[in-house]
Design an enzyme around this catalytic site. Sequence first.
Site, mmCIF file in Angstrom:
data_model
loop_
_atom_site.group_PDB
_atom_site.id
_atom_site.type_symbol
_atom_site.label_atom_id
_atom_site.label_comp_id
_atom_site.label_asym_id
_atom_site.label_seq_id
_atom_site.Cartn_x
_atom_site.Cartn_y
_atom_site.Cartn_z
ATOM 1 N N HIS A 147 0.820 -1.211 0.000
ATOM 2 C CA HIS A 147 0.000 0.000 0.000
ATOM 3 C C HIS A 147 0.858 1.267 0.000
ATOM 4 O O HIS A 147 0.342 2.363 -0.217
ATOM 5 C CB HIS A 147 -0.992 0.000 1.170
ATOM 6 C CG HIS A 147 -0.419 0.343 2.506
ATOM 7 N ND1 HIS A 147 -0.154 -0.606 3.474
ATOM 8 C CD2 HIS A 147 -0.067 1.527 3.058
ATOM 9 C CE1 HIS A 147 0.321 -0.016 4.557
ATOM 10 N NE2 HIS A 147 0.394 1.279 4.324
ATOM 11 N N ASP A 205 0.183 -7.606 1.616
ATOM 12 C CA ASP A 205 0.545 -6.193 1.733
ATOM 13 C C ASP A 205 2.056 -5.991 1.824
ATOM 14 O O ASP A 205 2.549 -5.291 2.708
ATOM 15 C CB ASP A 205 -0.149 -5.543 2.935
ATOM 16 C CG ASP A 205 -0.087 -4.021 2.861
ATOM 17 O OD1 ASP A 205 0.248 -3.490 1.790
ATOM 18 O OD2 ASP A 205 -0.357 -3.370 3.889
ATOM 19 N N SER A 260 4.795 3.149 7.674
ATOM 20 C CA SER A 260 4.464 1.949 6.912
ATOM 21 C C SER A 260 5.645 1.489 6.068
ATOM 22 O O SER A 260 6.248 2.274 5.341
ATOM 23 C CB SER A 260 3.270 2.216 5.988
ATOM 24 O OG SER A 260 2.081 2.306 6.719
#
Length: 500
Positions: free
Chosen positions: A145, A175, A251
Amino acid sequence: MLVKQKIRSLLVSAVGMCMAAIVLTVSCSANPASATTVYADTKRSEAITKETISLLEGLQSANRQVSAAILPSVVTLSVTEIKKVRNPLSGDGFPWFFFGMPNQENGEKSDDKDSGGQEYKAEGMGSGVIVRKSGNTYYVLTNQHVTGSAEKITVKLYNGHTAEGKLVGGDQRRDIALVSFESTEKDIVIAELGNSEAVEVGDIVFAVGSPLGYVSTVTRGMVSAVGRSGGPNNNINDFIQTDAAINQGNSGGPLVNIYGQVIGINTWIASSSGGSQGLGFSIPINNVKAAIDSLISDGKLKYGWVGVQLVSADETMLKALKVEDKAGALAIDVFLSSPAFKGGIRPGDFVIKLNGKEVKNVDQLVRDVGDLRSGSTAEFVVIRDGAEQKLSVKIEERDQKIVTDSSKIWPGFVPYELTEDVRDKLKLDKKQNGVLVTNIRNKTPAVIVGLKSGDIITAVNDTPVNNTREFYRELSKAKKEVWFDVLREGQMLSTLRFKF
């Protein structure tokens, strides 16, 4: 004369006293220790013992060492992605959305004939960790993502240098993504990958990344929980939960143990405000170790496929199958002609081991099966009718066309135990035996033979079945064809025969 002598004497005394006062004043100014004034740079607290200071200095030194070990391996990723949204004037919904959030349509382009859509460049920032080197090529592990289907990626190294990044590949179900860049620099450090299976609640951990754009940020906390499920985009990961501060921009950055080893990839936070609230989640590094090689060689993950649909059975089902004290996953459906069917796995089998590894839950088994290479042979241990069986299955590559072919799903419904509560709700005789037909799937064999939700199956191939365990026992014995005797609205009937 006498008066003059007295005046002279008084003057001498006064001068003497003044000189003494001057000496005293100079002396006080030159010796602060004897004054009442206290200076901050000379104050030392006697309340802090040498032992305490030594302990804290050791902790501080440890923090510095771990930070120094991991920071050179962590990079900041600046990503530009081309996205397409509907024209806001078309009235087809609100046009804006945030970059970097997991989305099933992430990176997909609409039909060019869609006059209501327009392209725009979305820019975002995330983190990554260098995990591999091949010649002058370095590989950075991050989240899918973060990269999306990036048109342009800039990799900023710890030393401040930048390099052009290339998207090697990614996988939405886990992911994760891999970015490569070229460099001839000699001081680029490859991170050491740890063992996330050894992580326990209470372990000290460090989260590293670029939260809110503040590059090379290190926060410290502890492991709050392991094996967490959920998260965005219905991924198949479990997660390490930590209270180390994680914010937007973290992230893709690493979660590190006290040995400086990467044990997780920071992925998402649970927050009511959008900021850190002590609920951060990281993908365990063991979940993605094998995926790194697949992304490098193929640009994608090639999932191994067995051909079994798995569920987490409820307490009633577990008791009916006599496996309530076991951890595992229930095979509720098996694809006909699949590796599982060929290898002997049947509906109702309760899978407890894969290649010697105990099965904890459905998600873990799905991940482990996905990691199996096409063409390899795997050993499953299942419980069927109360007895353990070992079954060998030759793994094939997952093919989405086959996976979505409902006509191959056997039997295509979920049998449920006739408990007293179920009998009462269906107004059945308290002595009625069999299994309840539920959750029939379209185009499956269950539909073809004529089953309907609410039917009570009382026999399989003319053999009476009293409960779920007996139903699965007889179903597993079927070789060439299957038919059912059912009770429907007070009438007994037989279904059509389904031939394998």
